[in-house]
Enzyme design. Structure first.
Site, PDB file in Angstrom:
ATOM      1  N   SER A 261       0.816  -1.217   0.000  1.00 33.55           N
ATOM      2  CA  SER A 261       0.000   0.000   0.000  1.00 33.55           C
ATOM      3  C   SER A 261       0.850   1.268   0.000  1.00 33.55           C
ATOM      4  O   SER A 261       0.308   2.366   0.010  1.00 33.55           O
ATOM      5  CB  SER A 261      -0.916  -0.004   1.218  1.00 33.55           C
ATOM      6  N   CYS A 262       2.202   1.124   0.001  1.00 32.07           N
ATOM      7  CA  CYS A 262       3.019   2.333   0.153  1.00 32.07           C
ATOM      8  C   CYS A 262       3.958   2.618  -1.014  1.00 32.07           C
ATOM      9  O   CYS A 262       3.823   3.655  -1.661  1.00 32.07           O
ATOM     10  CB  CYS A 262       3.822   2.237   1.440  1.00 32.07           C
ATOM     11  N   LEU A 263       4.926   1.735  -1.275  1.00 34.55           N
ATOM     12  CA  LEU A 263       5.942   2.076  -2.285  1.00 34.55           C
ATOM     13  C   LEU A 263       5.329   2.403  -3.653  1.00 34.55           C
ATOM     14  O   LEU A 263       5.638   3.460  -4.216  1.00 34.55           O
ATOM     15  CB  LEU A 263       7.000   0.974  -2.420  1.00 34.55           C
ATOM     16  N   ASP A 266       3.294   5.788  -3.359  1.00 40.56           N
ATOM     17  CA  ASP A 266       4.080   7.003  -3.106  1.00 40.56           C
ATOM     18  C   ASP A 266       4.955   7.353  -4.318  1.00 40.56           C
ATOM     19  O   ASP A 266       5.165   8.533  -4.616  1.00 40.56           O
ATOM     20  CB  ASP A 266       4.935   6.841  -1.837  1.00 40.56           C
TER      21      ASP A 266
END
Ligand code: UGA
Length: 425
Positions: A261-263, A266
Site C-alpha cells: 500500500s506504500c511504495l 508514493d
C-alpha cells in the site's frame, strides 16, 4: 501524555500500541465500528506480529477505542494516521484527511490548553500548509492554541512494532519550536537521531525515502535481468554490493518487484507531483516501468518452460504483497493472476494469511481456486510460481512431489527445496 490517534490502519494501530507501551494514555479513533469493538475487546483488527499480545495488554487500560471525535478535546496531542490512497495516475485522494481535519477542528473549537496536531499520514509536500492547517483553523474558529507537526512514519508491515520502537530517525517538521518540543516529549525514551525541520521538508523526506527504496529494488531487478542472461546469481552479486556501507543491504532483494500500500502509491504520487510542476522525472518513471515489467518476466519464463499456458494448472504460492502479512493491495500477484487468467490457465492459489483478502479483491472466478494448503495447490499442477516470501514455504519439500511436472519458478527467494529456478537466479 494523553494522545488521540485518528485512523486504525497499520500506522495508526502500531502508533497507538507503542505509545501505550511507552506509558501514554491513548484514545484510538476510527469510524469503523467493527475495528473499535475489536480493539476494546482486546482483539487485533489487523494481522501483524505482536499486535495480539499488545492489545491484550493495553486494551481497556492505557488504550481505548471510539468512533467519536469528541474525546480529542480531552487529549493534548492528536496524531492523524488516516490513509491517503492515490489514483492509477498518482493523484492523491486527500478527502479522508480533509474530513478528519474538519472533525478535529470542530472538536477543538472550545479547547483552552495547547493542543498539538501531528500529521503521520503520507501526504504530498505542502499539504499541511495548504490543506490541513487551514481546514483545522477554519473549523475551530482560529483557535490560537493549536500547533502543527509533520512526523512521517517509516515502519514496515510485518515488523511494524519493532520499527516504531527502533526507528533509524525521527523526523519532526514544525513551524513553531513549542510544537516541536512537545513532539520530542512524546518520543521520550526512544533512542534515535531527531531531525527538526519544516513541515514541507518533512513531507518530502517521506516521499523521497519510499521512492529511493523503490529505486533500489528496481535497480536490483535490472541487474538481475543481466545476471540471468549471464548465468549469475543476482543475490550473490547484491550481497557483495550491499555490504558497502554507503549502499546498505536493505531493499536489494531482486524478484517480482515491489507491491503493497506504500511504495507503488508514493512513487506514483511523486511522479504525478513532479509532472504537475513541469518536471519530467525520468528516473522515477523508469523505476515504475521496471517494476511493472517484473510480472511479464515470470510469465515469459513459465511459458519458456511449459509452452502454451491454455488449460494448464498453475499453482501460485503466496499472494500477499510480501510474506508475513495478509495485505494484497498492489500485490505483484495480481498482474500475474490476471495474465494467467487471460491466457486461460487454471490457477490453484495458496497463501497462509491473505486468501480472504484476495477473495474480496478479485472475487470468485471459475478458473481461480483458493486452496487451504500448499499441498492442495500443488496437487497435479503443471508448474508452480512462488510470489511471496512467506516463511512457511521454506519448509516445503515432499509437497512438490504432488505436482504433475516439477517446474517451480520463484519470484521471491524463499524455498530451501533445490529443484527450482528463480526469476533472476
Ligand atoms: C514501506 C517502507 O519500507 C517503509 O519504510 C514505509 O514506512 C512504508 O512503506 C510506508 O510508507 O508506510 P512496506 O510497504 O511495509 O514498507 O514494505 P517493504 O518491506 O518496504 O516492502 C515493499 C515491497 O517491496 C514488498 O512487495 C517487498 O516484497 C518488496 N521488496 C522489499 C523487494 O522486492 N525487495 C527488497 O529487497 C525489499
Amino acid at each position: 501524555m494523553k494522545i488521540s490517534v485518528i485512523g486504525a490502519g497499520y500506522v495508526g494501530l502500531s502508533s497507538s500500541l507503542c505509545l501505550a507501551e511507552m506509558g501514554h494514555e491513548v484514545i484510538q479513533i476510527d469510524i469503523d465500528l467493527q475495528k473499535v469493538d475489536a480493539i476494546n475487546s482486546g482483539r487485533s483488527p489487523l494481522v501483524e506480529p505482536g499486535f495480539d499480545d499488545m492489545f491484550c495488554r493495553h486494551s481497556g487500560h492505557r488504550l481505548k477505542a471510539t468512533a467519536d471525535y469528541d474525546s480529542i478535546s480531552s487529549t493534548e496531542v492528536c496524531i492523524i494516521c488516516v490513509n491517503t490512497p492515490s489514483s492509477q495516475k498518482g493523484e492523491p485522494d486527500l478527502s479522508r484527511i480533509e474530513s478528519a481535519c474538519r472533525s478535529i477542528g470542530y472538536n477543538l473549537r472550545n479547547s483552552h490548553g495547547f493542543h498539538l496536531l501531528v500529521v503521520k499520514s503520507t501526504v504530498p509536500p505542502g499539504t499541511t500548509q495548504c490543506l490541513i492547517r487551514p481546514t483545522v483553523l477554519e473549523t475551530c474558529g482560529d483557535n490560537p492554541n493549536i500547533g502543527f507537526a509533520v512526523n512521517p512514519e517509516f515502519l514496515r508491515e510485518g515488523q511494524a512494532l519493532k520499527d516504531f520502537m527502533n526507528p533509524d530517525r525521527i523526523v519532526i517538521g514544525c513551524w513553531d519550536p513549542k510544537a516541536a518540543d512537545m513532539l520530542v516529549k512524546v518520543y521520550n525514551g526512544i533512542k534515535s537521531p531527531i531531525i527538526r525541520t519544516d513541515p514541507m521538508t518533512a513531507e518530502m523526506i517521506k516521499y523521497a525515502s519510499n521512492a529511493f527504496l523503490a529505486t533500489k529494488i528496481s535497480f536490483s531487478n535490472e541487474i538481475g535481468n543481466i545476471c540471468k542472461i549471464l548465468g549469475l546469481d543476482v543475490y550473490e552479486v547484491m550481497r557483495g554490493v550491499g555490504l558497502d556501507h554507503r549502499i546498505s543491504p536493505y531493499a536489494l532483494d531482486a524478484g517480482i518487484g515491489f507491491g503493497g500500500s506504500c511504495l507503488p502509491k508514493d512513487l506514483r504520487s511523486l511522479i504525478y507531483l513532479a509532472e504537475n510542476l513541469g518536471e519530467n522525472p525520468r528516473l522515477l518513471k523508469s523505476v515504475e516501468e521496471v517494476n511493472n515489467l517484473q510480472s511479464d518476466m515470470i510469465i515469459k519464463l513459465l511459458e519458456k518452460r511449459i509452452g502454451d499456458l491454455k488449460e494448464k494448472r498453475i499453482a501460485i504460492l503466496g499472494i500477499a504483497f510480501k510474506g508475513g502479512t495478509d495485505e494484497v493491495r498492489d500485490s505483484r500477484a495480481i498482474p500475474v493472476i490476471k495474465e494467467l487468467l487471460r491466457r486461460n490457465a487454471t490457477i490453484a492459489s495458496y497463501d497462509p494469511l491473505a486468501l480472504n483478502n484476495m477473495k474480496i479483491f478479485i472475487g470468485n472466478i471459475d478458473q481461480l481456486e483458493y486452496c487451504s494448503s500448499a499441498a492442495e495447490a500443488l496437487q497435479d499442477a503443471d508448474a508452480c510460481l512462488v510470489l511471496a516470501d512467506c516463511p512457511i514455504f521454506a519448509d516445503l519439500d515432499g509437497e512438490f512431489d504432488l505436482m504433475r511436472s516439477k517446474i517451480i519458478i520463484e519470484g521471491r527467494r524463499i524455498l530451501e527445496f533445490s529443484e527450482k529456478e528463480g526469476i533472476y537466479w
